[in-house]
Design an enzyme around this catalytic site. Sequence first.
Site, PDB file in Angstrom:
ATOM      1  N   CYS A 111      -3.907 -51.560  29.307  1.00  0.00           N
ATOM      2  CA  CYS A 111      -2.946 -52.129  30.264  1.00  0.00           C
ATOM      3  C   CYS A 111      -1.508 -51.774  29.923  1.00  0.00           C
ATOM      4  O   CYS A 111      -0.595 -52.084  30.674  1.00  0.00           O
ATOM      5  CB  CYS A 111      -3.116 -53.643  30.274  1.00  0.00           C
ATOM      6  SG  CYS A 111      -4.831 -54.082  30.377  1.00  0.00           S
ATOM      7  N   HIS A 245       2.918 -56.446  33.052  1.00  0.00           N
ATOM      8  CA  HIS A 245       1.505 -56.266  33.376  1.00  0.00           C
ATOM      9  C   HIS A 245       1.010 -57.537  34.056  1.00  0.00           C
ATOM     10  O   HIS A 245       1.266 -58.640  33.587  1.00  0.00           O
ATOM     11  CB  HIS A 245       0.709 -55.992  32.105  1.00  0.00           C
ATOM     12  CG  HIS A 245      -0.760 -55.997  32.320  1.00  0.00           C
ATOM     13  ND1 HIS A 245      -1.372 -55.347  33.365  1.00  0.00           N
ATOM     14  CD2 HIS A 245      -1.756 -56.575  31.606  1.00  0.00           C
ATOM     15  CE1 HIS A 245      -2.681 -55.531  33.297  1.00  0.00           C
ATOM     16  NE2 HIS A 245      -2.936 -56.284  32.246  1.00  0.00           N
ATOM     17  N   ASN A 275      -6.091 -58.275  38.003  1.00  0.00           N
ATOM     18  CA  ASN A 275      -5.574 -57.486  36.900  1.00  0.00           C
ATOM     19  C   ASN A 275      -6.083 -56.058  37.072  1.00  0.00           C
ATOM     20  O   ASN A 275      -7.260 -55.787  36.876  1.00  0.00           O
ATOM     21  CB  ASN A 275      -6.084 -58.110  35.583  1.00  0.00           C
ATOM     22  CG  ASN A 275      -5.673 -57.308  34.372  1.00  0.00           C
ATOM     23  OD1 ASN A 275      -5.283 -56.145  34.498  1.00  0.00           O
ATOM     24  ND2 ASN A 275      -5.746 -57.925  33.226  1.00  0.00           N
TER      25      ASN A 275
END
Length: 320
Positions: A111, A245, A275
């Site tokens: 990520c 993020h 996500n």
Amino acid sequence: SFGQITQTASFVPEKVVTNDQLAQIMDTSDEWIQSRTGIKKRHIATTQNTSDLCIKVAETLLKKSEYAAADLDFIIVATMSPDYNSPSVACLVQGAIGANHAMCFDLSAACSGFVYALSMGDKMIRTGSKKGLIIGGEVISKVLDWTDRTTAVLFGDGAGGVLLEAAEKEHITAENLQADGTRAMSLTSGFTAVNNPYTEDGTKQSPYLSMEGREIFDFAVRDVVQQIKKVMDEQNKEIDYFLLHQANARILDKIAKKVNVSRAKFLQNMDSYGNTSAASIPILLDEAVASKKIVLGNQQNVILSGFGGGLTWATLSVVL
Ligand SMILES: O=C(O)C1CCN(c2ccc(-c3cc(CO)ccc3Cl)cn2)CC1
């Protein structure tokens, strides 16, 4: 020269899956998911793989710019869910758009991948390249254990990216890229076991995504905060927006408090995408540009910060 972001783009698969729809196939609820993560729905690939999403982003970036694919010097794709180990997604993108002069590689930093890749693209330009694409793209849905409600509800598929071009002035004005391999097992995905006519019985790990949620949550609130503070202190200028993020809304709440900045400056869209790992920051950036919160070329100061598997965490201070 220095790298400057001159265009943004994003693409998500058409199919939307709501929390209620997930509650029909696993033991979860809209209430639990929304209250604990902020996520309401996510886009899930049904036919497209990671390269397909990234090709759409690349095509949009070229369309928005006045350049032809053959003008590109590099394509870097950050992903933890590539179509293949080889060829890279970046090469598949290159072939699809005809960027025959571009060097290409994938970057694996989970990520934090897009932030790592943007920093690497800036280095390409500081050492002589003129322009290239930096793309974050994921089909995380293919590496999820869909029988594990603690992870399956958290993630979504998508891609986003930027055109990076040579500029006279510095635009990436501070950076801090870190990793901690001693905590590598807190977030794993895609294990492939040694297997050949000579192998003896080894460890059989799951190939699916596995996460120590509590550990990663605490890591995000502790180590990432420290890194953001360090970059802010180095920069010592007013930051207009924080693009972090998009893992969890509660984490953005906590980080905003700890860096003592108004939560309103922390842009958020995990409500609609979940996500999307390396794609989350470029999708968020593209939406901020589309809504004119961010206007490229207006000298707005933003902080980009990714964190996740590796463990990796990376923060850039960027003038847009
Ligand atoms: O409240 C609860 O019980 C749970 C507690 C655990 N949660 C978590 C924990 C970690 C992450 C996460 C994931 C990645 C991977 O991209 C990167 C960064 C983070 Cl911070 C997302 N959610 C969900 C709600």
